[in-house]
Design a protein around this motif. Structure first.
Motif, PDB file in Angstrom:
ATOM      1  N   GLU A   1       0.831  -1.203   0.000  1.00 22.32           N
ATOM      2  CA  GLU A   1       0.000   0.000   0.000  1.00 22.32           C
ATOM      3  C   GLU A   1       0.869   1.258   0.000  1.00 22.32           C
ATOM      4  OE1 GLU A   1      -3.336   2.160   2.796  1.00 22.32           O
ATOM      5  OE2 GLU A   1      -3.229  -0.016   2.799  1.00 22.32           O
ATOM      6  N   GLY A   2       0.559   2.161  -0.906  1.00 24.48           N
ATOM      7  CA  GLY A   2       1.278   3.421  -1.007  1.00 24.48           C
ATOM      8  C   GLY A   2       2.528   3.359  -1.867  1.00 24.48           C
ATOM      9  N   CYS A   3       2.952   2.156  -2.267  1.00 24.56           N
ATOM     10  CA  CYS A   3       4.169   2.017  -3.064  1.00 24.56           C
ATOM     11  C   CYS A   3       3.911   2.204  -4.554  1.00 24.56           C
ATOM     12  CB  CYS A   3       4.792   0.643  -2.839  1.00 24.56           C
ATOM     13  SG  CYS A   3       5.362   0.394  -1.151  1.00 24.56           S
ATOM     14  N   ILE A   4       2.697   1.932  -4.963  1.00 25.26           N
ATOM     15  CA  ILE A   4       2.350   2.020  -6.379  1.00 25.26           C
ATOM     16  C   ILE A   4       1.301   3.106  -6.535  1.00 25.26           C
ATOM     17  CG2 ILE A   4       1.366   0.786  -8.347  1.00 25.26           C
ATOM     18  CD1 ILE A   4       2.378  -1.807  -6.975  1.00 25.26           C
ATOM     19  N   GLN A   5       1.566   4.054  -7.411  1.00 25.08           N
ATOM     20  CA  GLN A   5       0.641   5.161  -7.637  1.00 25.08           C
ATOM     21  C   GLN A   5       0.150   5.125  -9.081  1.00 25.08           C
ATOM     22  OE1 GLN A   5      -0.367   7.290  -5.206  1.00 25.08           O
ATOM     23  NE2 GLN A   5       0.872   6.069  -3.811  1.00 25.08           N
ATOM     24  N   PRO A   6      -1.162   5.250  -9.285  1.00 25.71           N
ATOM     25  CA  PRO A   6      -1.668   5.289 -10.662  1.00 25.71           C
ATOM     26  C   PRO A   6      -1.291   6.597 -11.341  1.00 25.71           C
ATOM     27  CG  PRO A   6      -3.443   5.706  -9.119  1.00 25.71           C
ATOM     28  CD  PRO A   6      -2.224   5.372  -8.297  1.00 25.71           C
TER      29      PRO A   6
END
Length: 116
Positions: free
Chosen positions: A99-104
């Protein structure tokens, strides 16, 4: 669960039903779920509790997606006892670790596109 909590829950459900019946302008959900999650240290303990509840409900055991449960329906209202098994809880925690590591990519502002 103590008798006071049980009585309060039942009274609250009845009060909600009476309130919605007396106020037809208030929208109601398509369905309602009353979920019971057994407290237990092991999968076996939680499954044993669900087994006991399934017998009281005269309902079959349902196993899917790492859950072990039994339920009964009253139209769009469902009571369900469900144990979330250890492997499923571990998978959930692993998934959440990202969570929070991948941003769209940002979504273009559609209002600005329409104004142009």
């Amino acid at each position: 669960m103590n008798d006071n909590h049980r009585s309060a829950l039942i009274a609250g459900l009845r009060a909600l039903a009476d309130f919605l019946d007396a106020n037809p302008a208030i929208p109601v959900p398509r369905s309602v779920y009353a979920l019971h999650f057994p407290h237990g240290a092991t999968d076996a303990e939680m499954c044993a509790e669900v087994d006991q509840i399934a017998e009281l409900l005269d309902a079959p055991i349902n196993q899917e997606f790492g859950h072990y449960g039994a339920s009964i329906r009253f139209g769009p209202v469902e009571y369900k006892a469900v144990a979330v098994l250890a492997a499923r809880r571990a998978q959930y925690e692993a998934d959440r670790s990202y969570e929070g590591c991948i941003q769209p990519d940002p979504i273009p502002d559609q209002n600005a596109a329409q104004a142009a």
